[in-house]
Design a protein around this motif. Structure first.
Motif, short mmCIF file in Angstrom:
data_model
loop_
_atom_site.label_atom_id
_atom_site.label_comp_id
_atom_site.label_asym_id
_atom_site.label_seq_id
_atom_site.Cartn_x
_atom_site.Cartn_y
_atom_site.Cartn_z
N VAL A 1 0.85 -1.19 0.00
CA VAL A 1 0.00 0.00 0.00
C VAL A 1 0.89 1.24 0.00
CG1 VAL A 1 -1.72 1.36 1.25
CG2 VAL A 1 -1.92 -1.13 1.18
N MET A 2 0.81 2.01 -1.10
CA MET A 2 1.56 3.26 -1.25
C MET A 2 0.55 4.38 -1.35
SD MET A 2 4.17 1.87 -4.18
CE MET A 2 3.22 0.43 -4.61
N MET A 3 0.63 5.35 -0.48
CA MET A 3 -0.41 6.37 -0.41
C MET A 3 0.17 7.75 -0.13
SD MET A 3 -3.72 6.11 2.07
CE MET A 3 -3.98 7.44 3.22
N GLY A 4 -0.25 8.72 -0.92
CA GLY A 4 0.11 10.11 -0.66
C GLY A 4 -0.76 10.67 0.45
N VAL A 5 -0.13 11.34 1.42
CA VAL A 5 -0.89 11.83 2.58
C VAL A 5 -0.78 13.35 2.76
CG1 VAL A 5 -0.83 9.62 3.79
CG2 VAL A 5 1.02 11.26 4.17
N GLY A 6 -0.21 14.05 1.76
CA GLY A 6 -0.20 15.51 1.79
C GLY A 6 0.32 16.10 3.08
N GLY A 7 -0.51 16.92 3.74
CA GLY A 7 -0.11 17.61 4.96
C GLY A 7 -0.37 16.85 6.25
N SER A 8 -0.61 15.55 6.15
CA SER A 8 -0.96 14.77 7.35
C SER A 8 0.14 14.80 8.41
CB SER A 8 -1.27 13.32 6.99
OG SER A 8 -2.46 13.24 6.23
N PHE A 9 1.40 14.74 7.99
CA PHE A 9 2.48 14.75 8.97
C PHE A 9 2.52 16.09 9.73
CE2 PHE A 9 5.31 11.62 6.32
CZ PHE A 9 4.38 10.62 6.54
N ASP A 10 2.13 17.19 9.04
CA ASP A 10 2.07 18.50 9.70
C ASP A 10 1.07 18.47 10.85
OD1 ASP A 10 3.88 19.55 7.92
OD2 ASP A 10 2.40 20.52 6.66
N VAL A 11 -0.07 17.82 10.61
CA VAL A 11 -1.11 17.74 11.64
C VAL A 11 -0.68 16.81 12.77
CG1 VAL A 11 -3.52 17.12 12.11
CG2 VAL A 11 -2.92 18.27 9.96
N ILE A 12 -0.15 15.65 12.41
CA ILE A 12 0.28 14.67 13.42
C ILE A 12 1.37 15.25 14.31
CG2 ILE A 12 1.44 12.43 13.74
CD1 ILE A 12 0.02 11.62 11.02
N SER A 13 2.29 16.00 13.71
CA SER A 13 3.40 16.57 14.48
C SER A 13 2.94 17.68 15.41
CB SER A 13 4.45 17.14 13.52
OG SER A 13 3.98 18.32 12.89
N GLY A 14 1.78 18.28 15.10
CA GLY A 14 1.28 19.39 15.91
C GLY A 14 1.55 20.75 15.28
N LYS A 15 2.24 20.77 14.13
CA LYS A 15 2.51 22.04 13.46
C LYS A 15 1.20 22.71 13.04
CE LYS A 15 4.57 24.27 9.49
NZ LYS A 15 4.86 24.13 8.05
N LEU A 16 0.28 21.92 12.51
CA LEU A 16 -1.05 22.40 12.15
C LEU A 16 -2.10 21.65 12.96
CD1 LEU A 16 -0.90 22.57 8.24
CD2 LEU A 16 -0.71 24.49 9.83
N LYS A 17 -3.24 22.30 13.19
CA LYS A 17 -4.35 21.62 13.85
C LYS A 17 -5.34 21.14 12.80
CE LYS A 17 -4.22 24.10 18.24
NZ LYS A 17 -4.97 25.02 19.14
N ARG A 18 -5.91 19.96 13.04
CA ARG A 18 -6.93 19.48 12.12
C ARG A 18 -8.23 20.22 12.41
NH1 ARG A 18 -9.67 13.60 10.91
NH2 ARG A 18 -10.17 14.10 8.75
N ALA A 19 -9.02 20.39 11.37
CA ALA A 19 -10.30 21.08 11.53
C ALA A 19 -11.16 20.35 12.56
CB ALA A 19 -11.03 21.13 10.20
N PRO A 20 -11.87 21.09 13.44
CA PRO A 20 -12.79 20.46 14.38
C PRO A 20 -13.87 19.67 13.65
CG PRO A 20 -12.40 22.77 14.96
CD PRO A 20 -11.80 22.55 13.61
N ALA A 21 -14.48 18.73 14.37
CA ALA A 21 -15.48 17.84 13.77
C ALA A 21 -16.61 18.59 13.07
CB ALA A 21 -16.03 16.91 14.84
N ILE A 22 -17.02 19.72 13.62
CA ILE A 22 -18.14 20.47 13.03
C ILE A 22 -17.77 20.97 11.63
CG2 ILE A 22 -17.48 22.69 14.07
CD1 ILE A 22 -21.10 21.40 13.68
N PHE A 23 -16.51 21.39 11.44
CA PHE A 23 -16.05 21.81 10.11
C PHE A 23 -16.05 20.62 9.15
CE2 PHE A 23 -14.64 25.47 12.43
CZ PHE A 23 -14.46 26.50 11.50
N ARG A 24 -15.58 19.46 9.64
CA ARG A 24 -15.50 18.28 8.79
C ARG A 24 -16.89 17.79 8.40
NH1 ARG A 24 -11.70 16.65 12.80
NH2 ARG A 24 -12.84 14.76 13.33
N LYS A 25 -17.82 17.87 9.36
CA LYS A 25 -19.18 17.39 9.13
C LYS A 25 -19.85 18.14 7.97
CE LYS A 25 -23.69 16.81 11.37
NZ LYS A 25 -24.49 17.03 12.59
N PHE A 26 -19.59 19.44 7.90
CA PHE A 26 -20.24 20.25 6.88
C PHE A 26 -19.34 20.53 5.67
CE2 PHE A 26 -22.73 21.27 10.70
CZ PHE A 26 -24.00 21.01 10.21
N GLY A 27 -18.26 19.72 5.54
CA GLY A 27 -17.39 19.85 4.37
C GLY A 27 -16.63 21.15 4.29
N MET A 28 -16.35 21.76 5.45
CA MET A 28 -15.70 23.07 5.47
C MET A 28 -14.26 22.98 5.99
SD MET A 28 -18.04 25.12 4.34
CE MET A 28 -17.77 26.80 4.88
#
Length: 255
Positions: free
Chosen positions: A191-218
């Motif tokens: 399995v080879m997969m591009g994950v873009g900015g995921s490492f930024d979020v995992i490391s804590g450099k960026l925060k992932r959008a709160p669930a409410i943003f994800r729920k409404f596609g924002m």
């Protein structure tokens, strides 16, 4: 594999010739778990509107998208487009979540994982956090994304020697998918997969959008608020929506 969705062992909807999987998250993880068990190389793309618009401008990028072994509907714009043409997908399968579901599976099964991409500092921090979160996973290697074309052979040799079950690549949209596509056979990772900015979020450099943003596609809006310099890239999203509405049934046709 070709872009013909009929050759795929799962249901798809073709958006501008790109076969998006209709599987939900659970079925997607099962499908990729089988790929790992069978040691069969799979190139996974977490597809979004920005990628589809890039493919519209480049035949090479279009071919890379069409020939992936699995394209999941990562962007909420893709989910909307599939629904708009009355070929809905089961749900949004976000790349960040799919990565973590695969790591969860790997935690139980002792899979080997290789992390490739981003800066050394972010990579090291993400690696440390993932090791803590998934102690059953064997993290068999890591390398930052700052390497040139002439370094490819060395990078590939390192990955081959590590023999991972999962390879997560975090580079820019412009070279992430092309690099994986170009070297798929040589890499030979299940399995080879591009994950873009995921490492930024995992490391804590960026925060992932709160669930409410994800729920409404924002999620894109939250990302834009964190990184205003991305605004030009985000202009593609309304352009994509206008294109889908204007094209009507042509969305479902191959180029």
């Amino acid at each position: 594999m070709t872009g013909n969705s009929n050759l795929r062992p799962y249901p798809t909807v073709s958006l501008y010739g790109v076969p998006f999987s209709k599987m939900n998250m659970g079925d997607t993880v099962k499908y990729l778990t089988k790929a790992v068990e069978e040691k069969k190389p799979h190139r996974v793309i977490t597809g979004n509107p920005i990628m589809l618009m890039a493919a519209a401008e480049s035949e090479e990028y279009q071919r890379i998208m069409e020939t992936a072994d699995l394209v999941v509907p990562d962007g909420s714009g893709v989910v909307w487009a599939a629904r708009h043409v009355k070929q809905p997908v089961a749900e949004r399968v976000a790349g960040f979540d799919l990565m973590h579901e695969l790591l969860r599976e790997g935690d139980k099964r002792g899979w080997g994982v290789y992390l490739l991409g981003t800066s050394q500092e972010i990579l090291d921090e993400a690696h440390a956090k993932l090791k803590q979160q998934f102690p059953g996973v064997r993290f068999v290697g890591k390398r930052n994304g700052y390497f040139k074309d002439e370094d490819d052979a060395e990078v590939i040799a390192e990955i081959q020697a590590a023999k991972p079950d999962l390879l997560f690549v975090a580079r820019s949209v412009a070279n992430q998918e092309p690099w994986i596509a170009k070297h798929k056979e040589a890499l030979g990772v299940p399995v080879m997969m591009g994950v873009g900015g995921s490492f930024d979020v995992i490391s804590g450099k960026l925060k992932r959008a709160p669930a409410i943003f994800r729920k409404f596609g924002m999620e894109w809006l939250y990302r834009l608020l964190q990184e205003p310099k991305r605004y030009k890239r985000m202009l593609v999203l309304p352009q994509f929506a206008i294109k889908v509405v204007r094209d009507g049934e042509k969305v479902l046709k191959t180029r």
